[in-house]
Design an enzyme around this catalytic site. Sequence first.
Site, PDB file in Angstrom:
ATOM      1  NE  ARG A 325     -37.641  30.531 -23.940  1.00 42.42           N
ATOM      2  CZ  ARG A 325     -38.187  29.870 -23.349  1.00 42.42           C
ATOM      3  NH1 ARG A 325     -39.520  30.314 -22.918  1.00 42.42           N
ATOM      4  NH2 ARG A 325     -37.882  28.748 -22.931  1.00 42.42           N
ATOM      5  CD  GLU A 750     -36.379  34.143 -19.407  1.00 42.94           C
ATOM      6  OE1 GLU A 750     -36.475  32.882 -19.259  1.00 42.94           O
ATOM      7  OE2 GLU A 750     -36.013  34.468 -20.412  1.00 42.94           O
TER       8      GLU A 750
HETATM    9  N1  MTE Z   1     -33.616  39.459 -11.470  1.00 41.77           N
HETATM   10  C1  MTE Z   1     -32.663  40.208 -11.081  1.00 41.77           C
HETATM   11  N2  MTE Z   1     -32.790  40.676  -9.863  1.00 41.77           N
HETATM   12  N3  MTE Z   1     -31.426  40.113 -11.758  1.00 41.77           N
HETATM   13  C2  MTE Z   1     -31.220  39.505 -13.103  1.00 41.77           C
HETATM   14  O1  MTE Z   1     -30.363  39.616 -13.804  1.00 41.77           O
HETATM   15  N4  MTE Z   1     -32.325  37.945 -14.578  1.00 41.77           N
HETATM   16  C3  MTE Z   1     -33.655  37.496 -15.111  1.00 41.77           C
HETATM   17  C4  MTE Z   1     -34.359  36.941 -14.062  1.00 41.77           C
HETATM   18  N5  MTE Z   1     -34.633  37.849 -12.825  1.00 41.77           N
HETATM   19  C5  MTE Z   1     -32.434  38.753 -13.317  1.00 41.77           C
HETATM   20  C6  MTE Z   1     -33.478  38.778 -12.636  1.00 41.77           C
HETATM   21  C7  MTE Z   1     -33.613  36.574 -16.086  1.00 41.77           C
HETATM   22  S1  MTE Z   1     -33.158  36.872 -17.836  1.00 41.77           S
HETATM   23  C8  MTE Z   1     -33.517  35.152 -15.724  1.00 41.77           C
HETATM   24  S2  MTE Z   1     -33.331  33.985 -16.941  1.00 41.77           S
HETATM   25  C9  MTE Z   1     -33.784  34.784 -14.533  1.00 41.77           C
HETATM   26  O2  MTE Z   1     -33.892  35.714 -13.522  1.00 41.77           O
HETATM   27  C10 MTE Z   1     -32.659  33.866 -14.134  1.00 41.77           C
HETATM   28  O3  MTE Z   1     -32.993  33.515 -12.781  1.00 41.77           O
HETATM   29  P1  MTE Z   1     -33.761  32.173 -12.226  1.00 41.77           P
HETATM   30  O4  MTE Z   1     -33.691  31.242 -13.540  1.00 41.77           O
HETATM   31  O5  MTE Z   1     -33.143  31.772 -11.126  1.00 41.77           O
HETATM   32  O6  MTE Z   1     -34.917  32.933 -12.324  1.00 41.77           O
HETATM   33  C1  QUE Z   2     -34.381  29.542 -23.608  1.00 45.08           C
HETATM   34  C2  QUE Z   2     -33.217  30.095 -23.343  1.00 45.08           C
HETATM   35  C3  QUE Z   2     -32.099  29.452 -23.950  1.00 45.08           C
HETATM   36  C4  QUE Z   2     -32.172  28.690 -25.100  1.00 45.08           C
HETATM   37  C5  QUE Z   2     -33.496  28.244 -25.348  1.00 45.08           C
HETATM   38  C6  QUE Z   2     -34.656  28.632 -24.540  1.00 45.08           C
HETATM   39  C7  QUE Z   2     -30.582  29.632 -23.544  1.00 45.08           C
HETATM   40  C8  QUE Z   2     -29.603  29.196 -24.234  1.00 45.08           C
HETATM   41  C9  QUE Z   2     -29.761  28.255 -25.372  1.00 45.08           C
HETATM   42  C10 QUE Z   2     -28.971  27.230 -26.036  1.00 45.08           C
HETATM   43  C11 QUE Z   2     -29.468  26.696 -27.336  1.00 45.08           C
HETATM   44  C12 QUE Z   2     -28.424  25.748 -27.864  1.00 45.08           C
HETATM   45  C13 QUE Z   2     -27.151  25.824 -27.401  1.00 45.08           C
HETATM   46  C14 QUE Z   2     -26.872  26.490 -26.313  1.00 45.08           C
HETATM   47  C15 QUE Z   2     -27.648  27.409 -25.806  1.00 45.08           C
HETATM   48  O1  QUE Z   2     -31.247  27.790 -25.437  1.00 45.08           O
HETATM   49  O2  QUE Z   2     -30.436  30.677 -22.807  1.00 45.08           O
HETATM   50  O3  QUE Z   2     -25.370  26.605 -26.040  1.00 45.08           O
HETATM   51  O4  QUE Z   2     -26.295  24.778 -28.307  1.00 45.08           O
HETATM   52  O5  QUE Z   2     -28.321  29.506 -24.132  1.00 45.08           O
HETATM   53  O6  QUE Z   2     -35.769  28.423 -24.996  1.00 45.08           O
HETATM   54  O7  QUE Z   2     -33.033  31.028 -22.454  1.00 45.08           O
HETATM   55 MO1  MOS Z   3     -32.517  35.143 -19.028  1.00 47.56          MO
HETATM   56  S1  MOS Z   3     -32.823  36.230 -20.748  1.00 47.56           S
HETATM   57  O1  MOS Z   3     -32.757  33.417 -19.912  1.00 47.56           O
HETATM   58  O2  MOS Z   3     -30.834  35.149 -18.766  1.00 47.56           O
END
Ligand code: MTE
Ligand code: QUE
Ligand code: MOS
Length: 807
Positions: A325, A750
């Site tokens: 990513r 994110e």
């Molecule tokens: N917001 C809150 N309040 N708490 C969390 O843990 N996690 C973040 C984001 N916002 C998070 C948050 C992350 S890392 C992700 S990937 C997304 O929420 C996941 O939730 P969504 O896919 O439903 O947006």
């Molecule tokens: C963003 C993500 C994830 C990702 C790729 C993204 C992620 C994740 C994995 C992943 C990839 C291969 C696997 C697996 C998980 O890729 O959260 O089990 O075999 O778990 O662009 O957030």
């Molecule tokens: Mo969020 S870092 O994809 O849990």
Amino acid sequence: MADRAESETPRVGAAVLPDPGSVPHDSATTHVTGRSEYVDDRPMLRGELLCGIVYSPHARARLTRLDLSAALAVPGVACAVTAADVAHNLWGSIIVDQPLLVEQEAQYAGEVVAVLAAESRESLAKAMRAVRVEWEKLPAIRSIDQAVAAGAFIGAERSIARGDADAALAAAPHRLSGTVVIEGADHFYLESQAAIAYPRADGPMEVHSSTQHPTETQHVVAEAIGVPFNEVVCIARRLGGGFGGKESQAAPIAAYAALVARKTGRPARLAISKDDDMIITGKRNPFQIRYEVGFDGEGRLLALKAQLHSDGGAYADLSTAIMERALLHSDNAYCIPDMHVRGQVCRTNHHPHTAFRGFGGPKGVAMIESVIEDVARTLGRDALDVRKRNVYAPGRDTTHYGQKVENNCLPALFESLEARCDYRRRREDITKWNADRSSNPRGLSMTAVKFGISFTTRFLNQANALVNVHRDGTVQVSTGAVEMGQGVNTRIAAIVAERLGVPIGAVRVMVTSTEKNANTSPTAASAGTDLNGAAAAAACDRICARLANLALHLRDLPPERWPSRTAGLGTQPEAQVTDHPPAEPVRFEAGRVHAGPFSIAFADLAREAWLSRISICEYGHFATPDLGFNKLTGQGRAFLYYTQGVAASEVEIDRFSGEVKVRRVDLLMDMGRPINHALDVGQVTGGFVQGMGWVTTEHLFYNADGLLVSHSPSTYKIPSIQDTPRVFNAHLVFNEGNAANIRGTKAAGEPPLLLSLSVWTAIRDAVMNARAARSGGRDLVPMAIPATAERVLRALEPEAFAAIETR
Ligand code: MTE
Ligand code: QUE
Ligand code: MOS
């Protein structure tokens, strides 16, 4: 819905959405009144055991003695679990390389070697003190440089290229090169990792876990205790924050509790302390990025070569996907014709680093945004002009991995924010302000984000949902999505309510459990609502099709022949309906179902359906269409769409302490057609402030043994209310053009975090402004992430520090 606007820049800025009256978060009341139940709030059962973990204090060490006899002799101690008790002592999300419990050699400080279980906290504490472990310290790899020198890597090097970067670099009128150092950060969720395992004599092991990934947790538990997947159920009601830190790393915690439960036949609870949590769990991956950029006198980027190295820690975890990513975001908002980015994860003796909001995105974006600042300064131009010159725009809208940037708002976002935040006048003011060398240096910077939404691993882009309509017209929906504060439950409820045409209060989102939704993906990559909401919508659509056909049937039937009058007697033939779309339009709206002038309450129709033996429960599955990213070639459509935004931050540095005050932030985020404005604003402001912590004050310190010493709020400085921007104008932008996603929404989780990089580039701007005011030159001053007060002061006064340190 609006057509997808191919390459056309949508109009933004004029219409900033007013809040249409957002529905509150589904846990708002119980959160505020303290009644929301987290894993460790579950009442203790009779016979339940409390668990504690024993871990290595050394970065790398051979286990020479593990004597648990004195610990086991403590009254109230029930059992100890070591590697010998684990059926399959290896796990890993992508590469299966990590032991659950150390066998012979610990690879990081914090690696767990044993789990103790006792009937009370007192017994457990006594037993923990009675554990005798001896370690023989071994040489450890503690940095990216050491790993590179030793050739210690995880996975193969990845590379994404377009054109001929070498030739374009050689031909470019100007070149710059440099290194960006990016350190990690702790997730600092308020609820530490926790799990309770209930062994059932007559059923599967039931594990309640604070996990973002119930399915993986289920699988890791099953393999640890040596049973098939159907013998484990994993349940995740809600998390007190996850932020990526509970995506992979919740699984071993659950496995430890399950191993104790399995061995003793008693419920087992493991809720680790904040300090232990910070020590044993991995962080955001540190990165080190070397780059070389070629550009012309106008600031047009012509070529970029970059070599990204990340610190993966001791095991693979998610680091290879995170690196991918990062490579896919090293263009960010800017079109660079010839580009070659390479990435390699390094194996070190740190805790295995893991997902953290943004995944690899923030690291790639940090690099290119700081490159742009350097190009601008070198040419004596404003960085905003350089950004606008390079931004993806019609005719130059294909990324280095060959995906076209559709529905591109970026040029409009730059224009709009420039005007809204009064950029030019403030730039002039700051230049004047900084000319007085006795004032605190100020800086201003505007950065962008173009965050790709989809897992880059195609098979993860799927979800399933169970929608149960009850005979009173109320609805229960279950998906694999985990509520961690982001509001995914509230959003899914809104989608279901909209599809069924019922008030949102009639929809209850049920606890997340692998019993109802199996083979789910983690709630991650910001795609929780997109994927699970679409699966729930698919289920609703099938229910609606049958109900619509039934409504048409009832319309043509005298009420005395309706099922509610006749089904008990069997005097009428049963309605025969299909899943096919109805022959005439039928609307589901405001709790009623309309077919022309005919209308019936949704609840009544549901009851007529049940009486007619028509199912009003459905299971839906969704798979994101059109994804075509090939990992081997590094080319293709990696993302369904992009969430885009811009932010301008103004900072002031205290020239005596190096402390940074964020004076003002203006932010625009394209959220498509938001489902819930207030939740989106919460995500945008929360993500931004969380990112500010990473780029300013959050600093991880390890001792010489590789043990994290900044493992509590007293030594690890997350943002407080005092650190939030003094003026914070965060606005959502209306964009009807995202036809690719459910309901035309965009993911909010994110992307906003990446905009906090504007605070980091503004700090660099302030430092370089101050140095230029003194020397008159255009020195480029590198600045690591986090730009801590000490680093800022060193950058401002290098001569003073040199004098002190050579004395
Ligand atoms: N917001 C809150 N309040 N708490 C969390 O843990 N996690 C973040 C984001 N916002 C998070 C948050 C992350 S890392 C992700 S990937 C997304 O929420 C996941 O939730 P969504 O896919 O439903 O947006
Ligand atoms: C963003 C993500 C994830 C990702 C790729 C993204 C992620 C994740 C994995 C992943 C990839 C291969 C696997 C697996 C998980 O890729 O959260 O089990 O075999 O778990 O662009 O957030
Ligand atoms: Mo969020 S870092 O994809 O849990």
